[in-house]
Design a protein around this motif. Structure first.
Motif, PDB file in Angstrom:
ATOM      1  N   ALA A   1      12.068  -2.283   7.099  1.00 23.71           N
ATOM      2  CA  ALA A   1      11.229  -2.821   6.026  1.00 23.71           C
ATOM      3  C   ALA A   1      11.394  -2.011   4.750  1.00 23.71           C
ATOM      4  O   ALA A   1      11.529  -2.578   3.645  1.00 23.71           O
TER       5      ALA A   1
ATOM      6  N   SER B   1      12.938  -3.701   1.385  1.00 26.63           N
ATOM      7  CA  SER B   1      11.927  -4.048   0.391  1.00 26.63           C
ATOM      8  C   SER B   1      12.432  -3.780  -1.028  1.00 26.63           C
ATOM      9  O   SER B   1      12.960  -2.710  -1.321  1.00 26.63           O
TER      10      SER B   1
ATOM     11  N   VAL C   1       5.036  -3.082   1.530  1.00 25.10           N
ATOM     12  CA  VAL C   1       5.226  -3.787   2.793  1.00 25.10           C
ATOM     13  C   VAL C   1       3.883  -3.913   3.501  1.00 25.10           C
ATOM     14  O   VAL C   1       2.898  -3.273   3.120  1.00 25.10           O
TER      15      VAL C   1
ATOM     16  N   TYR D   1       1.318 -10.868   0.497  1.00 25.05           N
ATOM     17  CA  TYR D   1       2.478 -11.265  -0.301  1.00 25.05           C
ATOM     18  C   TYR D   1       2.095 -11.425  -1.777  1.00 25.05           C
ATOM     19  O   TYR D   1       2.833 -11.001  -2.674  1.00 25.05           O
TER      20      TYR D   1
ATOM     21  N   ALA E   1       3.523  -7.304  -1.504  1.00 22.95           N
ATOM     22  CA  ALA E   1       4.349  -7.023  -0.335  1.00 22.95           C
ATOM     23  C   ALA E   1       5.479  -8.041  -0.243  1.00 22.95           C
ATOM     24  O   ALA E   1       5.291  -9.223  -0.564  1.00 22.95           O
ATOM     25  N   ASP E   2       6.653  -7.592   0.162  1.00 23.23           N
ATOM     26  CA  ASP E   2       7.754  -8.538   0.354  1.00 23.23           C
ATOM     27  C   ASP E   2       8.331  -8.484   1.765  1.00 23.23           C
ATOM     28  O   ASP E   2       9.275  -9.201   2.085  1.00 23.23           O
ATOM     29  N   VAL E   3       7.756  -7.643   2.641  1.00 22.92           N
ATOM     30  CA  VAL E   3       8.087  -7.608   4.065  1.00 22.92           C
ATOM     31  C   VAL E   3       6.787  -7.365   4.824  1.00 22.92           C
ATOM     32  O   VAL E   3       6.061  -6.422   4.507  1.00 22.92           O
TER      33      VAL E   3
END
Length: 346
Positions: A159, A163, A168, A227, A231-233
């Protein structure tokens, strides 16, 4: 058990994914349960979600299915749990199977610990196994355990490597000791790669509420907030609720990480492309290995731990999304196996 583990991998090379789509070392005393020569009559009691949850329960089901194909004459009775049921129902479920002569009986999940603690002493000639529960003990109880923190460390590392926002998330079904091991390992992995990454953590219910593993709607809302916040993971350890995290990732154009199974093969086809990788916990291997041990009278009571060294936990490569970081993950994996990187379970 190592020999059977290797043999099982060869047999299961493609069977695990097909089974889902269709729907540490050894320790302890030798079991005092009396060996029986008749074909195995296996009782399998599922956790919430049952067969078809595309995750935890399906992993156990795959191990039993493979054992049915390889152990002559084996029969299985499967019983599912219901969301929100009282603990007494689990006791009744296990008692009914034992009284009906099923042997061995495999309990999927730590929630069956009180049931085994009560029933196993009353049926000393029946063999019992429980997945992910180390505390319930007895001369006829085998604890099938996993170094989930090690596999989750690799998920955290992945992650952090993938990222782009430095942000995350982690969504757990509930903050029980079992799920906390995943969180703790994940956080260690993220921080090992990049201490500056922000980690958002959320649980769907309280520590004793199992409904968090059967609430994909709630998981979707929680993941959406992560998200939207940057967060992108997001790594989900929430059983059937994980489907909601995958939907949120799909809508956000972001990544999700699966658990227990290679969920890029088992999840809804509409969201598989957002599953960056999965932390594979080889419950299928542990269950098959246990049944093989019962069949050849070598099963032991007490803990049997499946870690990175023994192939009990690992990560998936489906989709090629982590091909660019796989060499770094493999290096970390070997450093954990050889003790150069220490991963704490809590």
């Amino acid at each position: 058990m190592g020999v059977r583990l290797r043999a099982f991998r060869a047999v299961m090379a493609g069977a695990v994914a097909a089974a889902v789509t269709a729907v540490a070392g050894c320790g302890g005393e030798v079991s005092t349960a009396t060996p029986r020569t008749r074909p195995l009559q296996v009782g399998l009691v599922y956790d919430i979600g049952g067969r078809g949850d595309q995750s935890y329960n399906d992993a156990a089901a795959a191990g039993v299915d493979e054992a049915k194909r390889n152990l002559k004459g084996m029969r299985v009775r499967e019983v599912e749990a219901a969301p929100g049921e009282p603990a007494t129902r689990k006791v009744e479920r296990v008692r009914a199977l034992a009284a009906a002569g099923y042997d061995p009986i495999i309990a999927v999940g730590y929630s069956y610990a009180p049931a085994l603690a009560r029933i196993a002493p009353r049926f000393p000639r029946t063999r019992f196994a429980i997945v992910d529960e180390p505390t319930v003990k007895g001369p006829n109880i085998t604890n099938l355990l996993f170094a989930s923190e090690q596999g989750s460390f690799l998920m955290g590392a992945a992650a952090a490597m993938k990222s782009r926002t430095g942000d995350v998330g982690f969504v757990g079904g509930n903050p029980s000791p079992l799920v906390r091991k995943f969180e703790v390992g994940y956080v260690q992995g993220v921080k090992h790669v990049n201490p500056r990454v922000r980690i958002r953590i959320a649980y769907l219910t309280g520590p004793h509420d199992l409904n968090g593993f059967y609430r994909p709607d709630k998981a979707e809302k929680v993941a959406r907030r992560m998200y939207r916040a940057g967060a992108d993971v997001v790594y989900q350890v929430a059983g059937a609720s994980g489907a909601g995290v995958f939907r949120a990732a799909n809508d956000a154009g972001a990544w999700a990480i699966g658990v227990d199974y290679d969920q890029a093969k088992s999840a809804d086809p509409a969201v598989r492309h957002v599953i960056m990788t999965s932390m594979i916990k080889r419950i299928d291997v542990a269950v098959y290995d246990y049944l093989a041990g019962v069949a050849d009278h070598t099963v032991t009571s007490g803990p049997v731990v499946y870690d990175l060294r023994r192939g009990g936990v690992d990560y998936s490569l489906t989709g090629g999304h982590i091909d660019d970081i796989q060499p770094r993950l493999e290096l970390l994996k070997q450093e954990i196996i050889h003790g150069r990187v220490k991963v704490s379970p809590g």
